[in-house]
Scaffold this motif. Sequence first.
Motif, PDB file in Angstrom:
ATOM      1  N   VAL A  34      47.297  48.956 -22.748  1.00 51.79           N
ATOM      2  CA  VAL A  34      46.549  48.644 -23.904  1.00 51.79           C
ATOM      3  C   VAL A  34      47.078  49.377 -24.970  1.00 51.79           C
ATOM      4  O   VAL A  34      47.629  49.214 -26.260  1.00 51.79           O
ATOM      5  N   ALA A  35      46.881  50.885 -24.818  1.00 52.78           N
ATOM      6  CA  ALA A  35      47.456  51.834 -25.772  1.00 52.78           C
ATOM      7  C   ALA A  35      48.879  51.669 -26.105  1.00 52.78           C
ATOM      8  O   ALA A  35      49.153  51.664 -27.187  1.00 52.78           O
ATOM      9  N   GLY A  36      49.781  51.211 -25.267  1.00 55.10           N
ATOM     10  CA  GLY A  36      51.110  51.103 -25.441  1.00 55.10           C
ATOM     11  C   GLY A  36      51.460  49.932 -26.363  1.00 55.10           C
ATOM     12  O   GLY A  36      52.250  49.971 -27.213  1.00 55.10           O
ATOM     13  N   ALA A  37      50.687  48.687 -26.213  1.00 54.59           N
ATOM     14  CA  ALA A  37      50.891  47.799 -26.940  1.00 54.59           C
ATOM     15  C   ALA A  37      50.298  47.827 -28.369  1.00 54.59           C
ATOM     16  O   ALA A  37      51.032  47.437 -29.466  1.00 54.59           O
ATOM     17  N   ALA A  38      49.124  48.306 -28.374  1.00 55.45           N
ATOM     18  CA  ALA A  38      48.515  48.742 -29.555  1.00 55.45           C
ATOM     19  C   ALA A  38      49.564  49.589 -30.411  1.00 55.45           C
ATOM     20  O   ALA A  38      49.480  49.401 -31.662  1.00 55.45           O
ATOM     21  N   ASN A  39      50.132  50.680 -30.091  1.00 57.06           N
ATOM     22  CA  ASN A  39      50.749  51.496 -30.729  1.00 57.06           C
ATOM     23  C   ASN A  39      51.822  50.875 -31.246  1.00 57.06           C
ATOM     24  O   ASN A  39      52.235  51.088 -32.444  1.00 57.06           O
ATOM     25  N   ASP A  40      52.605  49.899 -30.370  1.00 58.01           N
ATOM     26  CA  ASP A  40      53.921  49.366 -30.842  1.00 58.01           C
ATOM     27  C   ASP A  40      53.400  48.399 -32.078  1.00 58.01           C
ATOM     28  O   ASP A  40      54.283  48.439 -33.130  1.00 58.01           O
ATOM     29  N   ARG A  41      52.338  47.784 -31.795  1.00 56.85           N
ATOM     30  CA  ARG A  41      51.966  46.834 -33.040  1.00 56.85           C
ATOM     31  C   ARG A  41      51.404  47.840 -34.429  1.00 56.85           C
ATOM     32  O   ARG A  41      51.725  47.209 -35.537  1.00 56.85           O
ATOM     33  N   ALA A  42      51.091  48.916 -33.988  1.00 53.99           N
ATOM     34  CA  ALA A  42      50.602  49.554 -35.228  1.00 53.99           C
ATOM     35  C   ALA A  42      51.837  50.169 -35.856  1.00 53.99           C
ATOM     36  O   ALA A  42      51.840  50.366 -37.217  1.00 53.99           O
ATOM     37  N   ILE A  43      52.777  50.616 -35.174  1.00 51.71           N
ATOM     38  CA  ILE A  43      54.039  51.098 -35.609  1.00 51.71           C
ATOM     39  C   ILE A  43      54.884  50.171 -36.592  1.00 51.71           C
ATOM     40  O   ILE A  43      55.254  50.501 -37.549  1.00 51.71           O
ATOM     41  N   HIS A  44      54.617  48.957 -35.942  1.00 53.66           N
ATOM     42  CA  HIS A  44      55.132  47.531 -36.692  1.00 53.66           C
ATOM     43  C   HIS A  44      54.784  47.548 -38.184  1.00 53.66           C
ATOM     44  O   HIS A  44      55.066  47.234 -39.129  1.00 53.66           O
ATOM     45  N   GLN A  60      45.174  56.700 -30.574  1.00 51.36           N
ATOM     46  CA  GLN A  60      44.214  57.390 -29.925  1.00 51.36           C
ATOM     47  C   GLN A  60      42.915  56.531 -29.786  1.00 51.36           C
ATOM     48  O   GLN A  60      42.135  56.344 -28.685  1.00 51.36           O
ATOM     49  N   ALA A  61      42.541  55.758 -30.678  1.00 50.96           N
ATOM     50  CA  ALA A  61      41.592  54.727 -30.564  1.00 50.96           C
ATOM     51  C   ALA A  61      41.662  53.729 -29.235  1.00 50.96           C
ATOM     52  O   ALA A  61      40.961  53.252 -28.578  1.00 50.96           O
TER      53      ALA A  61
END
Length: 165
Positions: A34-44, A60-61
């Motif tokens: 979940v963290a990896g996917a959310a990080n990719d989305r946030a960076i985008h 972090q969240a």
Amino acid sequence: MPPSNSDAHQFAAQAHAGQVDKGGKPYIRHVNRVAGAANDRAIHAFEVDGLKINPEHVLQAAYLHDVLKDTPTTAEDLVQAGYVPPVIRMVQLLSKKDEELSYAERIGALIQSGNLGAILIKLSDNEDNTWADRQLPVGIGLTACYSASMPRLRDAATALGYTGP
């Protein structure tokens, strides 16, 4: 100095130590995906869409997304650990607070918050929960709830300016 991304991962790993998912696998694996996917989305969202989002806070969240729900951890514990208010707010938005609300109503409340980071984390969480290789033996009803929420979450993210997957 606020906790780092690796501190958040370590906090989550300790909080979820010994927990397994309904498939019998270490729960931290779900958290990491979940963290990896959310990080990719946030960076985008930040780099491509130019949105006002802090990918570090989202990561972090995302690591912490289930600590209030599935462990004895409290929001005050997160404050004491030094997490900044935007991180704690996302974690709170992602945690069940009112057992009276249906899953669809909780998704509606999350969408109404307008918190893009929390929406992206929840989208990543639901995708992981419906991933074919991780089909959880929790019954078709919950998988259907996750699947039904994803278009709503994507639409909410799009309405906030997000153009990613």
